[in-house]
Design an enzyme around this catalytic site. Structure first.
Site, PDB file in Angstrom:
ATOM      1  N   HIS A 164       9.574  -1.689   2.473  1.00 36.97           N
ATOM      2  CA  HIS A 164       8.387  -2.549   2.390  1.00 36.97           C
ATOM      3  C   HIS A 164       8.285  -3.152   0.985  1.00 36.97           C
ATOM      4  O   HIS A 164       8.090  -4.369   0.820  1.00 36.97           O
ATOM      5  CB  HIS A 164       7.143  -1.712   2.704  1.00 36.97           C
ATOM      6  CG  HIS A 164       5.844  -2.439   2.565  1.00 36.97           C
ATOM      7  ND1 HIS A 164       5.104  -2.870   3.639  1.00 36.97           N
ATOM      8  CD2 HIS A 164       5.141  -2.808   1.471  1.00 36.97           C
ATOM      9  CE1 HIS A 164       4.006  -3.472   3.207  1.00 36.97           C
ATOM     10  NE2 HIS A 164       4.014  -3.443   1.895  1.00 36.97           N
ATOM     11  N   GLU A 165       8.429  -2.304  -0.041  1.00 35.54           N
ATOM     12  CA  GLU A 165       8.305  -2.784  -1.411  1.00 35.54           C
ATOM     13  C   GLU A 165       9.511  -3.650  -1.816  1.00 35.54           C
ATOM     14  O   GLU A 165       9.366  -4.610  -2.573  1.00 35.54           O
ATOM     15  CB  GLU A 165       8.168  -1.601  -2.375  1.00 35.54           C
ATOM     16  CG  GLU A 165       6.967  -0.700  -2.113  1.00 35.54           C
ATOM     17  CD  GLU A 165       5.648  -1.441  -2.188  1.00 35.54           C
ATOM     18  OE1 GLU A 165       5.581  -2.495  -2.864  1.00 35.54           O
ATOM     19  OE2 GLU A 165       4.673  -0.988  -1.572  1.00 35.54           O
TER      20      GLU A 165
END
Length: 886
Positions: A164-165
């Site tokens: 996600h990051e």
């Protein structure tokens, strides 16, 4: 940067930060990471020196990235994975047969592991400050997030969180949830949950348990205590940017699953494009193909590195060109201050010089006390040579000889290279420099500096600075002050509080104040320099009224410096200094003040300034960023002034604002920390050099207007009774400078129509709307009924009961140049009896990963023949409770 036969202009940038009122409400990108044969190489994870040693931390980092690699490989449809990762272990940890770090440092890391320095949880986040599709600066994990397995219940597995990051960092996509707007009304007047994809299921929960949706929504007012809880078992496979914690989620939202109506940051920043659309448009995907169906990626390999002793060598030009414009004197003054005040304790320092040949002036000497510092100062060059020829490679060769005396290699060392000469042979040693393991910071003096000088910094990850030939410029000292050990230990680094210079007439004075906030005060030093005659008459008063005079300063008449170190911790408050020019000639007087953190557990306020790229070509703007924070918490409402120093001409002073103007939407990663009474009373001041950049192809004479207003990216629409009120931040005539001439507002009942064909959407009458000065908040109210009545405005294929409108805007300057179309705002026209406006509420969605962008000032730079137009940038307001994601 250098002057190229009238091809370009070179600029030096520094930021002056002065917080005048503290409100209680109160960035090489992707460095080193390369994609080769579907695998990412060179990802750098760095642990902050303040993090306590824990035997589980490194194994957990390895496990997280290993899981992330396979998850990413599948999520990108067999396109990319992580191959080689470096983990930089702080020197404060015990040695354990780790390899020695070369050019890797904490400040260059793609992923950092450090505390928040505050009791605000362990949310991972990515510092994003650029446009959609552009890389971020770094990913931040706390040690507790990596060590506490209980946190995975809310965030999901660490590997999925990392992906996600990574999507934020590498591909510039944004979150698809919105904690402040968890619900919205769609085009069919249905209450929907902000999510992607819409296939994700859940239940509404009221204060006393599960309840039907209608019990949560009372005439569009979201009832207090009502929330939407997502089912733990799902069939939906998207989206990673919405809720990666769900076990079924394995992909990004694409064209078929994307929800363009949801009021989230991805839609706002990326013009309603899906995350997958942005990702597949990246260079990573354009230059690679999916791996074959039978081939699987190998697990990542990890290299454990540890920084060794801090080693610095000054490599200084002594050619005859250093005699011009007092270059040698200004170098001596800056280098003395660097050695006496900036270099951290226990650092090994050596000195080399060069003209056509190199020379070692001082072998490595470890700094343990002031006598060590004074000894090194005595080795600084006192005169210039008779020859004008310079050989930078010869100087660097001697520098490498100096640092290699310690451990046999230059790995992990730092070179500070200062030169004013032109050298056509720098390319001869580029390969040697790149393989040396040393980081080279370059300082170019005057306009004749070597063409390839910046390449030395670029290859080694160093900083680069330009110092104009102006007697009252403090750029040389500012450059030396910016150079730190790169360890990330803000508590040991010196922070610049003041930097000013002025040509003072005979018997006149330079008088000012500098703010000492209570987060700094240790090892505080005041430096006064002059260029001609003797020292000025100095009077320095602390906040209690105690005065220090010229005799209290340590004066070096040869280097023309006077330095005062305040014993203990300097008193917080306003310090007033007065420099009287008692001589009969003009004096170039300069004052510099530095200090360190006053307490080991409270990080001081800092400012970081940097440019997006080394150079740009007219008329493209140069983006310049300033990150103002305390620890990792943003500081809002600061007065930020940027000083642009060109090769010739006077410096340009411009103010930056965090008021919403500019090209990029920003968000604060956290609610600002509380302020002490002293800080609220006095504020604080900071100085940071932003390095140098060049602008190529600037016309030599008058030219047509080529600078449109900046794109509006914070347009919002609110339905109030039978009208719609729009709000946005005014752009300028040229980017964010000045005042636009007019606005063009259009609306449609079809999202697709206004997105694809803005010019043919319904035009709103704005004849009574006059643009205000750039940075001003604009408000405009109109009645959509005047534009939407009758079937003639009904988009083909839309049902008559669609009462939702979509609005966009662009600004036009006096030469009819138009900005890009703004983000698209939406409002529902359907209002039931006894209705009330939709109120945004916080914390209605329970699970999700926060990805935030630090408070950063940005300016658009325009170079026009002899002057610059520097424009300001927008940031999001922070919230009273929790994080605001727009």
């Amino acid at each position: 940067m250098t002057h190229r036969d009238n091809e370009g202009l070179v600029y030096s940038l520094k930021f002056l930060i002065l917080l005048v009122a503290l409100s209680p409400e109160l960035l090489s990108l992707g460095a080193g990471v390369q994609l080769q044969d579907n695998g990412y190489d060179g990802l750098l994870v760095a642990i902050n020196p303040q993090v306590s040693e824990d035997q589980n931390l490194i194994p957990n980092i390895k496990k997280m990235i290993t899981e992330a690699s396979f998850y990413l490989f599948n999520a990108t449809k067999r396109r990319v994975f992580f191959r080689n990762i470096k983990i930089l272990i702080p020197a404060t940890w015990k040695a354990n047969n780790y390899s020695k770090a070369k050019q890797e440092s904490y400040e260059k890391a793609n992923v950092i592991v450090t505390d928040w320095y505050g009791a605000h949880g362990d949310d991972p986040y990515t510092l994003q400050y650029r446009r959609c599709g552009k890389e971020g600066k770094y990913i931040h994990f706390t040690p507790d997030f990596l060590l506490n397995d209980d946190l995975t219940a809310g965030y999901g597995s660490r590997g999925k969180v990392f992906v996600h990051e990574w999507a934020h960092l590498r591909w510039g996509v944004f979150d698809e949830y919105n904690n402040e707007k968890p619900f919205y009304i769609n085009g069919q007047n249905q209450i929907k949950v902000t999510r992607c994809s819409s296939d994700i299921t859940g239940i509404f929960v009221c204060e006393k348990g599960p309840c039907p949706q209608e019990n949560c929504i009372i005439s569009k007012l979201f009832k207090e205590g009502c929330m939407f809880i997502y089912n733990s078992t799902q069939n939906a496979t998207a989206s990673i940017m919405f809720m990666q914690s769900l076990s079924s989620v394995v992909e990004f939202c694409n064209a078929s699953t994307h929800n363009p109506e949801a009021p989230n940051l991805q839609n706002q920043m990326c013009s309603l494009r899906s995350a997958w659309d942005v990702i597949t448009d990246s260079a990573d995907f354009r230059h690679s193909s999916p791996m074959s169906e039978t081939k699987l990626p190998p697990p990542p390999t990890f290299s454990l590195l540890q920084a060794g002793d801090k080693v610095v060598c000054l490599v200084l030009d002594v050619s005859s060109k250093m005699a011009e414009a007092d270059r040698l004197l200004r170098l001596q003054q800056a280098a003395e201050f660097y050695l006496m005040q900036i270099v951290e304790i226990h650092t090994f320092v050596g000195i080399a010089s060069f003209n056509s040949k190199g020379e070692i002036r001082a072998q490595l000497h470890q700094i343990n006390n002031d006598d060590d510092r004074k000894l090194l100062v005595s080795y600084l060059p006192a005169t210039v040579s008779a020859e004008a020829e310079t050989s930078i490679c010869s100087g660097l060769k001697k520098g490498f000889e100096v640092v290699e005396k310690l451990n046999g290699k230059a790995h992990g060392s730092v070179m500070v290279l200062v030169t004013s000469g032109d050298d056509e042979h720098v390319a001869n040693c580029l390969l040697t420099v790149q393989s040396s393991g040393s980081t080279i910071h370059t300082i170019a003096l005057g306009s004749s500096a070597v063409e390839n000088l910046e390449e030395l910094s670029h290859l080694t990850g160093g900083l680069k600075f330009f110092v104009p030939d102006k007697s009252n410029s403090s750029s040389m000292i500012d450059a030396f002050s910016r150079i730190s050990s790169g360890t990330g230990d803000i508590f040991q680094q010196h922070i610049q509080l003041e930097s000013t210079g002025e040509n003072v007439q005979p018997h006149y004075q330079l008088k000012n104040t500098v703010t000492m906030d209570n987060s700094v005060g240790n090892d505080t030093a005041f430096l006064v320099t002059w260029q001609t005659s003797g020292p000025p008459e100095i009077v320095l008063a602390d906040p209690s009224g105690r005065k220090y005079y010229t005799d209290d300063f340590v004066t070096n008449l040869t280097l023309q410096t006077a330095r005062l170190r305040i014993p203990g911790t300097a008193k917080p408050g306003l310090w007033m200094y007065t420099l009287n020019n008692t001589h009969d000639s003009l004096q170039a007087l300069k004052v510099t003040v530095t200090s360190r953190a006053s307490r080991s557990a409270v990080p001081p306020a800092t400012v970081e300034a940097f440019v997006e790229r080394d150079s740009t070509r007219f008329p493209h703007p140069m983006m310049i960023y300033a990150n103002v924070r305390k620890g990792f918490y943003p500081i809002l409402n600061a007065t930020v002034t940027a000083t642009i120093e060109p090769e010739t001409g006077d410096p340009v002073m411009l103010k930056l604002f965090d008021d919403g103007a500019g090209n990029i939407q920003m968000n604060a990663p956290r609610t600002s920390v509380g302020r002490s009474e002293e800080e609220q009373k006095w504020g604080f001041s900071r100085i940071s050099s932003g390095g140098s950049f060049s602008v190529l192809g600037v016309p030599a004479g008058p030219h047509a207007d080529v600078f449109p207003p900046c794109k509006i990216i914070d347009l919002e629409a609110v339905k109030v009774e039978d009208q719609v009120t729009l709000s946005w931040t005014a752009p300028g005539e040229d980017f964010d400078e000045g005042q636009a001439n007019s606005y063009e507002i259009r609306m449609s009942k079809s999202l697709q129509n206004i997105q694809d064909d803005f010019n043919n959407a319904i035009l709103v009458n704005t004849s009574k709307l006059t643009p205000q000065q750039a940075g001003t908040k604009e408000i405009f109210t109109f009645s959509p009924k005047l534009f939407t009545k009758g079937p003639k405005y009904q988009p083909e294929g839309e049902a008559q009961e669609n009462h939702r409108i979509y609005v966009a805007i662009r600004a036009i300057d006096r030469n009819s140049l138009k900005s890009a179309v703004s983000n698209i705002a939406q409002a529902s026209l359907f209002i039931p009896p006894n209705s009330a406006p939709v109120l945004a509420r916080d914390r209605l969605i329970l699970k999700g990963i926060l990805t935030a962008m630090g408070l950063i000032g940005i300016i658009c730079l325009t170079i026009v023949v002899t002057h610059c137009i520097l424009n300001k940038k927008k940031t999001a307001d922070n919230k009273e409770n929790g994080m605001k994601l727009l």
